[in-house]
Write a protein that holds these residues in place. Structure first.
Motif, PDB file in Angstrom:
ATOM      1  N   VAL A   1       0.009   0.886   9.213  1.00  0.00           N
ATOM      2  CA  VAL A   1      -1.248   0.850   8.468  1.00  0.00           C
ATOM      3  C   VAL A   1      -0.896   1.167   7.021  1.00  0.00           C
ATOM      4  CG1 VAL A   1      -3.551   1.835   8.188  1.00  0.00           C
ATOM      5  CG2 VAL A   1      -2.597   1.537  10.488  1.00  0.00           C
ATOM      6  N   ASP A   2      -1.265   0.272   6.119  1.00  0.00           N
ATOM      7  CA  ASP A   2      -0.832   0.323   4.729  1.00  0.00           C
ATOM      8  C   ASP A   2      -1.685   1.266   3.888  1.00  0.00           C
ATOM      9  OD1 ASP A   2       1.035  -1.152   2.778  1.00  0.00           O
ATOM     10  OD2 ASP A   2      -0.909  -1.310   1.781  1.00  0.00           O
ATOM     11  N   GLU A   3      -1.060   1.801   2.835  1.00  0.00           N
ATOM     12  CA  GLU A   3      -1.785   2.687   1.912  1.00  0.00           C
ATOM     13  C   GLU A   3      -2.890   1.945   1.170  1.00  0.00           C
ATOM     14  OE1 GLU A   3       1.340   2.409  -1.824  1.00  0.00           O
ATOM     15  OE2 GLU A   3       1.475   4.070  -0.429  1.00  0.00           O
ATOM     16  N   ASP A   4      -2.836   0.615   1.121  1.00  0.00           N
ATOM     17  CA  ASP A   4      -3.894  -0.176   0.492  1.00  0.00           C
ATOM     18  C   ASP A   4      -5.061  -0.413   1.445  1.00  0.00           C
ATOM     19  OD1 ASP A   4      -2.564  -0.387  -1.905  1.00  0.00           O
ATOM     20  OD2 ASP A   4      -1.648  -2.317  -1.426  1.00  0.00           O
ATOM     21  N   ASN A   5      -5.127   0.328   2.535  1.00  0.00           N
ATOM     22  CA  ASN A   5      -6.176   0.152   3.528  1.00  0.00           C
ATOM     23  C   ASN A   5      -7.563   0.258   2.907  1.00  0.00           C
ATOM     24  OD1 ASN A   5      -6.632  -0.250   6.423  1.00  0.00           O
ATOM     25  ND2 ASN A   5      -7.649   1.720   6.296  1.00  0.00           N
ATOM     26  N   ALA A   6      -7.716   1.050   1.869  1.00  0.00           N
ATOM     27  CA  ALA A   6      -9.022   1.218   1.225  1.00  0.00           C
ATOM     28  C   ALA A   6      -9.473  -0.043   0.491  1.00  0.00           C
ATOM     29  CB  ALA A   6      -8.991   2.398   0.258  1.00  0.00           C
ATOM     30  N   GLU A   7      -8.581  -1.028   0.341  1.00  0.00           N
ATOM     31  CA  GLU A   7      -8.936  -2.276  -0.332  1.00  0.00           C
ATOM     32  C   GLU A   7      -9.738  -3.207   0.574  1.00  0.00           C
ATOM     33  OE1 GLU A   7      -8.294  -2.772  -3.598  1.00  0.00           O
ATOM     34  OE2 GLU A   7      -7.499  -0.738  -3.524  1.00  0.00           O
TER      35      GLU A   7
ATOM     36  N   ASP B   1     -15.204   5.280   0.656  1.00  0.00           N
ATOM     37  CA  ASP B   1     -14.482   4.079   0.251  1.00  0.00           C
ATOM     38  C   ASP B   1     -14.695   3.857  -1.237  1.00  0.00           C
ATOM     39  OD1 ASP B   1     -16.935   2.811  -0.080  1.00  0.00           O
ATOM     40  OD2 ASP B   1     -16.759   1.618   1.742  1.00  0.00           O
ATOM     41  N   SER B   2     -13.937   2.927  -1.815  1.00  0.00           N
ATOM     42  CA  SER B   2     -13.960   2.746  -3.266  1.00  0.00           C
ATOM     43  C   SER B   2     -15.343   2.343  -3.773  1.00  0.00           C
ATOM     44  CB  SER B   2     -12.918   1.720  -3.687  1.00  0.00           C
ATOM     45  OG  SER B   2     -13.166   0.490  -3.024  1.00  0.00           O
ATOM     46  N   ALA B   3     -16.148   1.705  -2.931  1.00  0.00           N
ATOM     47  CA  ALA B   3     -17.487   1.316  -3.350  1.00  0.00           C
ATOM     48  C   ALA B   3     -18.491   2.435  -3.118  1.00  0.00           C
ATOM     49  CB  ALA B   3     -17.926   0.071  -2.581  1.00  0.00           C
TER      50      ALA B   3
ATOM     51  N   ALA C   1     -14.248  -0.881   5.740  1.00  0.00           N
ATOM     52  CA  ALA C   1     -13.954   0.214   6.666  1.00  0.00           C
ATOM     53  C   ALA C   1     -13.823  -0.260   8.105  1.00  0.00           C
ATOM     54  CB  ALA C   1     -15.026   1.291   6.562  1.00  0.00           C
ATOM     55  N   ASP C   2     -14.270  -1.474   8.412  1.00  0.00           N
ATOM     56  CA  ASP C   2     -14.169  -1.977   9.779  1.00  0.00           C
ATOM     57  C   ASP C   2     -12.935  -2.862   9.982  1.00  0.00           C
ATOM     58  OD1 ASP C   2     -15.087  -4.092   8.277  1.00  0.00           O
ATOM     59  OD2 ASP C   2     -16.966  -4.317   9.364  1.00  0.00           O
ATOM     60  N   CYS C   3     -11.942  -2.671   9.110  1.00  0.00           N
ATOM     61  CA  CYS C   3     -10.678  -3.404   9.190  1.00  0.00           C
ATOM     62  C   CYS C   3      -9.522  -2.430   8.978  1.00  0.00           C
ATOM     63  CB  CYS C   3     -10.580  -4.448   8.079  1.00  0.00           C
ATOM     64  SG  CYS C   3     -11.883  -5.653   8.035  1.00  0.00           S
ATOM     65  N   LEU C   4      -8.350  -2.850   9.386  1.00  0.00           N
ATOM     66  CA  LEU C   4      -7.125  -2.110   9.077  1.00  0.00           C
ATOM     67  C   LEU C   4      -6.172  -3.046   8.354  1.00  0.00           C
ATOM     68  CD1 LEU C   4      -6.388  -0.206  12.412  1.00  0.00           C
ATOM     69  CD2 LEU C   4      -7.350   0.736  10.305  1.00  0.00           C
ATOM     70  N   MET C   5      -5.647  -2.599   7.228  1.00  0.00           N
ATOM     71  CA  MET C   5      -4.642  -3.359   6.488  1.00  0.00           C
ATOM     72  C   MET C   5      -3.280  -2.940   7.039  1.00  0.00           C
ATOM     73  SD  MET C   5      -3.832  -5.320   3.757  1.00  0.00           S
ATOM     74  CE  MET C   5      -5.078  -5.153   2.518  1.00  0.00           C
ATOM     75  N   VAL C   6      -2.520  -3.909   7.535  1.00  0.00           N
ATOM     76  CA  VAL C   6      -1.223  -3.617   8.131  1.00  0.00           C
ATOM     77  C   VAL C   6      -0.129  -4.302   7.318  1.00  0.00           C
ATOM     78  CG1 VAL C   6       0.200  -3.842  10.206  1.00  0.00           C
ATOM     79  CG2 VAL C   6      -2.253  -3.410  10.418  1.00  0.00           C
ATOM     80  N   ASP C   7       0.852  -3.508   6.883  1.00  0.00           N
ATOM     81  CA  ASP C   7       2.025  -4.042   6.197  1.00  0.00           C
ATOM     82  C   ASP C   7       3.046  -4.364   7.270  1.00  0.00           C
ATOM     83  OD1 ASP C   7       4.297  -4.621   4.755  1.00  0.00           O
ATOM     84  OD2 ASP C   7       4.166  -2.851   3.485  1.00  0.00           O
ATOM     85  N   THR C   8       3.372  -5.650   7.422  1.00  0.00           N
ATOM     86  CA  THR C   8       4.285  -6.077   8.478  1.00  0.00           C
ATOM     87  C   THR C   8       5.747  -5.911   8.099  1.00  0.00           C
ATOM     88  OG1 THR C   8       4.300  -8.362   7.710  1.00  0.00           O
ATOM     89  CG2 THR C   8       2.607  -7.742   9.340  1.00  0.00           C
ATOM     90  N   GLY C   9       6.007  -5.473   6.863  1.00  0.00           N
ATOM     91  CA  GLY C   9       7.400  -5.299   6.443  1.00  0.00           C
ATOM     92  C   GLY C   9       8.151  -6.616   6.550  1.00  0.00           C
TER      93      GLY C   9
END
Length: 142
Positions: free
Chosen positions: A56-62, A29-31, A65-73
């Motif tokens: 699952v969004d490409e910004d998921n690394a933001e 991860d970024s950290a 690691a115990d979360c998923l970033m989802v782009d709902t469009g």
């Protein structure tokens, strides 16, 4: 009957992310704090119990690691939501889908992710509290 114990920040079945699965890619991860097995899920469609909610969004690394970033469009006005990995019911690598056990409305009503909010711990606490209460009120269908 025992209440359903919900652990929002823990994968229910870590074998979903095994190295043998197609599309799996371990990166830091970024950290640099740990491995990010979830990055192999970027682009996967996310399915709530009552239909698709996004990818699952490409910004998921933001997010941690115990979360998923989802782009709902366009579903909820292009909003991005953070789902604790504990909401994931299963992952289908062949179909490239992540199935969660919450409804679209439950996800829509979750605390909104704000990339400019510097108090990540407060957002994490609100998100964890929201989903823990949602499991207390409506346990998943097992």
């Amino acid at each position: 009957m025992q209440p359903y114990l919900f652990a929002p920040w823990v994968w229910r079945d870590p074998t979903w992310l095994s190295a043998g699965d197609a599309g799996f890619d371990r990166v830091r991860d970024s950290a640099g704090a740990g491995e990010r097995p979830d990055t192999g899920l970027i682009g996967y469609h996310v399915e709530a119990t009552d239909g698709g909610i996004g990818k699952v969004d490409e910004d998921n690394a933001e997010v941690p690691a115990d979360c998923l970033m989802v782009d709902t469009g366009p579903w909820i006005f292009g909003r991005k939501v953070v789902l604790p990995v504990g909401t994931v019911r299963r992952v289908d690598h062949e179909e490239r889908k992540v199935y969660v056990d919450r409804t679209k409305d439950q996800i829509k009503d979750a605390p909104e992710y704000d990339p400019d909010d510097t108090d990540r711990d407060a957002h994490r606490q609100r998100t964890g509290d929201y989903y823990t209460e949602s499991y207390r009120a409506v346990p998943p269908m097992l």
